[in-house]
Every structure is written in C-alpha cells, then in structure tokens.
Design a protein around this motif. Structure first.
Motif, PDB file in Angstrom:
ATOM      1  N   ARG A   1      -5.913   1.711   2.387  1.00  0.00           N
ATOM      2  CA  ARG A   1      -6.104   1.035   3.670  1.00  0.00           C
ATOM      3  C   ARG A   1      -7.535   0.554   3.873  1.00  0.00           C
ATOM      4  O   ARG A   1      -7.955   0.296   5.000  1.00  0.00           O
ATOM      5  CB  ARG A   1      -5.674   1.980   4.800  1.00  0.00           C
TER       6      ARG A   1
ATOM      7  N   ASP B   1      -8.419   5.473  11.522  1.00  0.00           N
ATOM      8  CA  ASP B   1      -8.311   4.070  11.930  1.00  0.00           C
ATOM      9  C   ASP B   1      -8.831   3.865  13.356  1.00  0.00           C
ATOM     10  O   ASP B   1      -9.470   2.858  13.666  1.00  0.00           O
ATOM     11  CB  ASP B   1      -6.851   3.602  11.856  1.00  0.00           C
TER      12      ASP B   1
ATOM     13  N   PRO C   1       0.823  -1.216   0.000  1.00  0.00           N
ATOM     14  CA  PRO C   1       0.000   0.000   0.000  1.00  0.00           C
ATOM     15  C   PRO C   1       0.854   1.263   0.000  1.00  0.00           C
ATOM     16  O   PRO C   1       1.981   1.282   0.487  1.00  0.00           O
ATOM     17  CB  PRO C   1      -0.806  -0.127   1.298  1.00  0.00           C
TER      18      PRO C   1
ATOM     19  N   ARG D   1      -7.067  -1.701  12.679  1.00  0.00           N
ATOM     20  CA  ARG D   1      -6.127  -1.536  11.561  1.00  0.00           C
ATOM     21  C   ARG D   1      -4.838  -0.879  12.001  1.00  0.00           C
ATOM     22  O   ARG D   1      -3.741  -1.276  11.640  1.00  0.00           O
ATOM     23  CB  ARG D   1      -6.745  -0.673  10.462  1.00  0.00           C
ATOM     24  N   GLY D   2      -4.984   0.215  12.749  1.00  0.00           N
ATOM     25  CA  GLY D   2      -3.788   0.974  13.109  1.00  0.00           C
ATOM     26  C   GLY D   2      -3.662   1.130  14.607  1.00  0.00           C
ATOM     27  O   GLY D   2      -4.473   0.653  15.386  1.00  0.00           O
TER      28      GLY D   2
ATOM     29  N   LEU E   1      -4.419   9.342   9.124  1.00  0.00           N
ATOM     30  CA  LEU E   1      -4.690   7.909   8.996  1.00  0.00           C
ATOM     31  C   LEU E   1      -4.966   7.277  10.356  1.00  0.00           C
ATOM     32  O   LEU E   1      -5.902   6.479  10.508  1.00  0.00           O
ATOM     33  CB  LEU E   1      -3.499   7.221   8.326  1.00  0.00           C
TER      34      LEU E   1
ATOM     35  N   ASN F   1     -12.040   2.259  11.760  1.00  0.00           N
ATOM     36  CA  ASN F   1     -11.497   1.000  11.266  1.00  0.00           C
ATOM     37  C   ASN F   1     -10.664   0.361  12.361  1.00  0.00           C
ATOM     38  O   ASN F   1      -9.499   0.037  12.187  1.00  0.00           O
ATOM     39  CB  ASN F   1     -10.633   1.257  10.027  1.00  0.00           C
TER      40      ASN F   1
END
Length: 645
Positions: free
Chosen positions: A444, A634, A22, A641-642, A630, A638
């Motif tokens: 992502r 995240d 990515p 993810r992070g 990001l 999300n």
C-alpha cells in the motif's frame, strides 16, 4: 515477555509475476505450514520414508493438521490422515511397520496407531486428559507418555455442581509419566510426584527414561533439572545441574551422553549446545566459542557428532558439531530450514522458506544439492510480495545493526511513509520468512524497516546481553538510528513515521511514544507497560528476572523502563491490540496504557480479542487485526488512502 522460541519472522515471499492486485489480509493467512515446533518430521528406521505434518490455513477457530508420507527415492507423496482435526507429532514404531501420533479428533489429544499396511488409525488411549508427548521404547513393546492424573472424584463432583474454586499451585495437575502397552492398550502410571515434566527420552537399552523436570513447579524461577526415571518404580535419580533455561534433549546412540540446549551462562534463553554424561558429572559447552549462535534442534549423527539447527542473523542453517567443539555448516540448502530431520545415511529433510520461496518440504542427499519435493504453497509464486533488502547501519554508540528493508513495488524515488516494526522477545529476531504486517504495508505504498536491535538472537550472546537491565535504552537508540538512516537516504518521509510490533515489539512501540513525538502513528500489540505489575501476573517471570532481578528488591529498574512511568509525555495516536486470555503479557498491561493515554488526551483505541492467548488464533480475529493495523496507519500516515475502521 518471553523469548520467542518461534519468534517473529519476516518476509515471506515470492517472485512478483503476473498478479498486480495488492496483497490483502485474507491472502496472508492462506499458507500451509510444514512440520511443527521442534518436530513433525521423522524418517523411518531404514531412511526410505519420511513422515511429516502439513497444517492447513487457519479457518474459524482451529487449524487442521494432517500427516503425510514421502517415499524418499521416488518423491511420491501420500496423505495418511484425514480427520480434519489436529493430527500431530508422528513417530515410527522401531520396526517401521506402523506409526503412532497424537490427535484431538475425538476430544482431548489422544494416542493413535496407524499400520503401514493400510486401514484406519486405531485409538490406543481413551482418557479425559490430553496426552502431551510420547516416545516408543527401543524394542517397540512400550510407549512412554506424559499426561496428568485424573481429577479426584470429589473435585469432579464440585465442578459438576459449579463449585469450581481452584487453589493456585496446589490444584495444578502436572503431567506424570505413564506406560502404554500398544498390544493390549493397558495403561499404567509410572510417576506420582507432582513435578512438571517437560520432556522424556528413552535410553538406547530401554532401561531408563531421561527427563527434564522441575521439582518446584510452584516457583517462578528456573528450576529444571535432568533426571533418570526407572520405568519399573517411577524413581527419579538426579543426573546433573543444567545451564538453564533448557531447550530440547537428545540421547547419544551408545546411551552415555545427553545433549541439550541451555543458557549461555544463566539465560535468558536456550542458546548453546551442551553434553552431559548420563551417569553424572559436569556438562560441557560445545558451541559457546566455536559457534556462538543460538542452537535449536539437535540430532545425534553418531556418538561423536551432532546435527543442529542454527540461527545466524536473518538466515538459518544446519551445522555439524563434533565433540571437540568444531562446527561446520552444511552447504547447498538453497533456503532457510525451520525444522529438520536426518536419516541414518545422512539425507536431510527440512521445511524451508525464504524471501523468494514459500514454505515447502526439501530433501538434501549427502552427495547432492537440495530440492523441493512438495508444492503445498505453489499459489504464492504469483502473489506480489516485496523482496527485502538486507542492510546494516551504525547505532548511536557505533554498534552495527542489521535490518531488512521493504520498499513498495514501483515506488518513486521520493521519501515514502515509513513504518519501523520491532520483533518479539527481546531474545527473538526477524528472520527470512513470512511476516504479514510489513508486506501489507509495502503493498500500500509504505516503506518498512525490520531492525534486529541489540538483544536479538543470531548475532552472538554478547549481543543478546547488551540490553540487560536496559530496555528502552540502547535498543530504542538502535530503532531511532534506523529511522535516521532511512531519512538521510531519502527513503523515509520524516513527517510520516510510524512504529509497531507485538509483545516486546509492542513494548517498544509503547515506549517510543512516551519518549518522542516523531512518530505520527503507533500500533502496540500485547505489550509490556508496567514491568513490576507484569512480573507478578505473567506466567514464567524467570525470563524477566534475568533482565532486571525482581521488583521486590530492585524496583527502580522496573519503574525506569516502564512505558506507564512516562505516559504523560505521549502524543502519538496509538492503537492497542490485546488477547483477552493472554498469560504472557496479561490484558491489564494494555488496559493500563489505554487509561493513561486517555487521561492525557492522546488518540487511542484498545481492541480486545475474546478467547485469544498471546498469539491470536481465530481467523476472524487475525483478519480484523490486520485490517485495523492498515486503517490506523492510513489514517495518520497516508491520509486519503483508506477509510477509518
């Protein structure tokens, strides 16, 4: 807030090939830019050679820019300058034997000359103040330039003694017109009045300079006018009352007409092409009806027609406009031009980019198709960048909104975490060019929507006017209609919605969290939060005055449309990003919203970047901003993810 003459662009990209890792923030900075804002490309008088600038990827606190030359017939390229600093604005001497350019290689930007016979560039000026612009006289014996007067010795001494108090407006040193003899390097001051001179151009006979100048620079209103300046005594002669605000000017080959880009009626940004008789009289709008799209660069072809750059939706084009108002787009450009030049034989050179192509220099001959002649960004051919889908959907009142949709590569058909990004301006637009936030999110697993909401440019001036005195009204409904459109089609997960943007986009993100709890994460960069306080602290508040008048007389509208008025309603975790030296949307705006969000227990962070203006410039800050964005999405959209930043 200001119109984004660059305005925020979107979607650079390239074909997905072998690389599968990515995209990462550092990679998004590794791009070379061709040309400069409004210039940076220049054909030699005979049209056989082309000067252009190449800006290297940002490193540390500066970006190096070099001047290159193209042999149009053979396609051979040659780098002319190697200072590692900012070598900019190259212009040919009228005889084609040398070039002049600006460079900060030895301190403040000064004027240099480079012979085409070879050798090192010679410094033509050596002053403590930066030269802001210059123009060769038609016979090549003089160079007119814009530069402030030296500081009085008494003031210099006070500054040396750390007694550097400054009286607002009175101590402002605006540029004067100076005349340089390139043979002797003698420099003579031409004008002395403390007006703000934004642009100068020579008439064809070399007897006058045409200037865009503001005789009341201390005013916060648009006051630019067109003047003729006599180089012998610096006398200003008014020419006409332009439709403001103004963009660039260009003088017809016969010296009888000034072309300029001005406001459609009274603003809010330069939009239409006007012709102004140089000896006075009324200006005529050429493009309000036949074209009705924002005009950018202008170049005279002959005394009867001009080549202009035009924004049309997400695309850009070059069109030929005749004196009778007829306009025709030039075809076979292959990609979207961002800056262009035209030779006397009709050959076009332009910096171009699109979703499938990173920026390169392109050439189009009058009888052929366009071809890329450089490969400065060839590494992007193997990077995994998402292609946008251009879509249209109806807003709440039926107004059609165009948007671009980024989907993550290889994603399933199930709804995804979804982020809507709003551009700056509001008289800006998302365009078919590079924008890192969305590309990094798509890499992502996020789906991203870029709507050109009402107020955007590229859809006619009536569309621009649709959010006048209505920020947070119809434009916000356009955003939410796009969200609902994506949910209805199974594209967006309604439980994982985010919003973000910079400048006006930051305003819209802040406004959204005070109006709805549907968004679970927001990123607001350099926003407008309190419209009344911004009006009194920003630079050039005439732009905001077009939308709302002044807070001294029409305070209610400023209060109604300010996110701070409604901050008690906010519940969405909000990341605020701000340059410490921002004069467009000053730091106090973000500070006010941060304090309000904290008062009501909303999860928030305020990140301040030292030394940074409205647009961040330093490499570490640019990377840090992207990583924080990001991580924020995240964390709230999300999870898993992070990690938290």
């Amino acid at each position: 807030m200001k119109p984004a003459v660059l305005v925020a662009a979107a979607f650079a990209g390239v074909v997905l090939t072998a690389q599968t890792a990515p995209l990462v923030p550092e990679q998004t900075l590794d791009r070379r830019a061709i040309g400069e804002r409004g210039e940076g490309l220049a054909f030699a008088p005979d049209g056989a050679r082309l000067l252009f600038t190449v800006t290297e990827p940002v490193k540390a606190a500066a970006r190096a820019r070099a001047i290159w030359m193209l042999d149009v017939a053979t396609g051979s390229l040659r780098q002319l300058t190697f200072s590692g600093k900012n070598d900019a604005a190259p212009r040919w001497a009228p005889d084609g034997g040398s070039i002049a350019f600006l460079s900060d290689r030895d301190g403040p930007s000064q004027l240099y000359r480079l012979s085409m016979r070879g050798g090192e560039a010679e410094k033509l000026s050596d002053r403590r103040d930066a030269i802001r612009a210059f123009r060769w006289s038609p016979d090549g014996t003089r160079i007119a330039l814009l530069m402030p007067e030296p500081k009085p010795e008494a003031r210099q001494q006070r500054e040396r003694d750390k007694d550097d108090a400054r009286v607002e407006d009175r101590d402002e040193r605006h540029a004067r017109v100076w005349m340089l003899d390139p043979a002797t390097r003698a420099l003579t001051q031409v004008t002395s009045v403390n007006w703000r001179i934004d642009q100068i151009e020579w008439t064809a006979d070399g007897r006058r300079l045409i200037a865009v100048a503001n005789a009341k620079p201390e005013s916060d209103q648009w006051n630019e006018r067109l003047y003729a300046i006599d180089p012998s005594d610096g006398r200003f002669t008014p020419i006409g009352e332009p439709h403001r605000p103004m963009g660039g000017i260009a003088i017809s080959p016969d010296g009888r007409t000034i072309a300029y880009v001005g406001g459609h009626v009274d603003g809010p940004s330069p939009h239409d092409l006007y012709l102004q008789p140089i000896d006075g009289g009324a200006a005529r709008n050429l493009t309000a009806v036949a074209l009705d799209r924002p005009v950018g660069q202008i170049h005279w072809i002959d005394n009867e027609s001009l080549a202009v750059s035009v924004a049309r939706g997400f695309a850009s084009e070059i069109a030929v406009v005749s004196r009778d108002g007829r306009a025709k787009a030039i075809d076979r450009l292959e990609t979207n031009p961002t800056v262009f030049a035209r030779s006397s034989n009709g050959t076009l050179a332009y910096a171009g980019e699109s979703t499938a192509r990173a920026p390169e220099l392109w050439i189009r001959t009058p009888d052929g198709s366009a071809r890329a002649v450089t490969r400065f960004n060839e590494q992007w051919a193997s990077m995994p960048v998402a292609r946008p889908e251009f879509v249209k959907y109806p807003s709440a009142d039926g107004v059609e909104i165009e948007a671009a949709l980024l989907r993550p590569s290889g994603a399933s058909a199930q709804p995804r975490p979804f982020v809507v990004l709003v551009h700056g301006g509001p008289t800006g637009r998302w365009a078919d060019a590079f924008e890192p936030w969305g590309q990094l999110l798509a890499a992502r697993g996020y789906t991203v929507l870029y709507p050109n909401v009402r107020g955007s440019t590229g859809y006619g001036h009536r569309f621009v006017e649709m959010n006048r005195a209505d920020w947070g009204g119809g434009d916000f409904k356009d955003v939410m209609a796009g969200v609902d459109w994506a949910i209805a089609r199974g594209i967006a997960d309604p439980s994982r919605l985010g919003i973000g943007g910079w400048s006006y986009g930051g305003y819209m993100a802040a406004w959204a969290v005070t109006q709805t709890s549907r968004f679970k994460a927001a990123v607001s960069g350099a926003p407008v939060i309190d419209m009344a306080s911004e009006f009194g602290t920003e630079n050039e508040s005439g732009y905001d005055e077009w939308f709302y008048g002044t807070p001294y007389e029409k305070l209610d509208g400023f209060i109604r449309s300010s996110p701070i008025t409604h901050v008690k309603n906010a519940k969405t975790p909000t990341l605020l990003l701000q340059g410490a030296d921002d004069e467009t949307d000053p730091i106090g705006q973000s500070q006010q919203f941060y304090r309000g969000l904290k008062r009501y227990g909303v999860e928030t962070e305020l990140v301040i970047y030292p030394r940074e203006p409205h647009g961040l410039r330093e490499e570490k800050h640019l990377v840090d901003r992207l990583n924080r964005i990001l991580a924020w999405y995240d964390r709230y959209l999300n999870r898993g993810r992070g990690t938290e930043h």
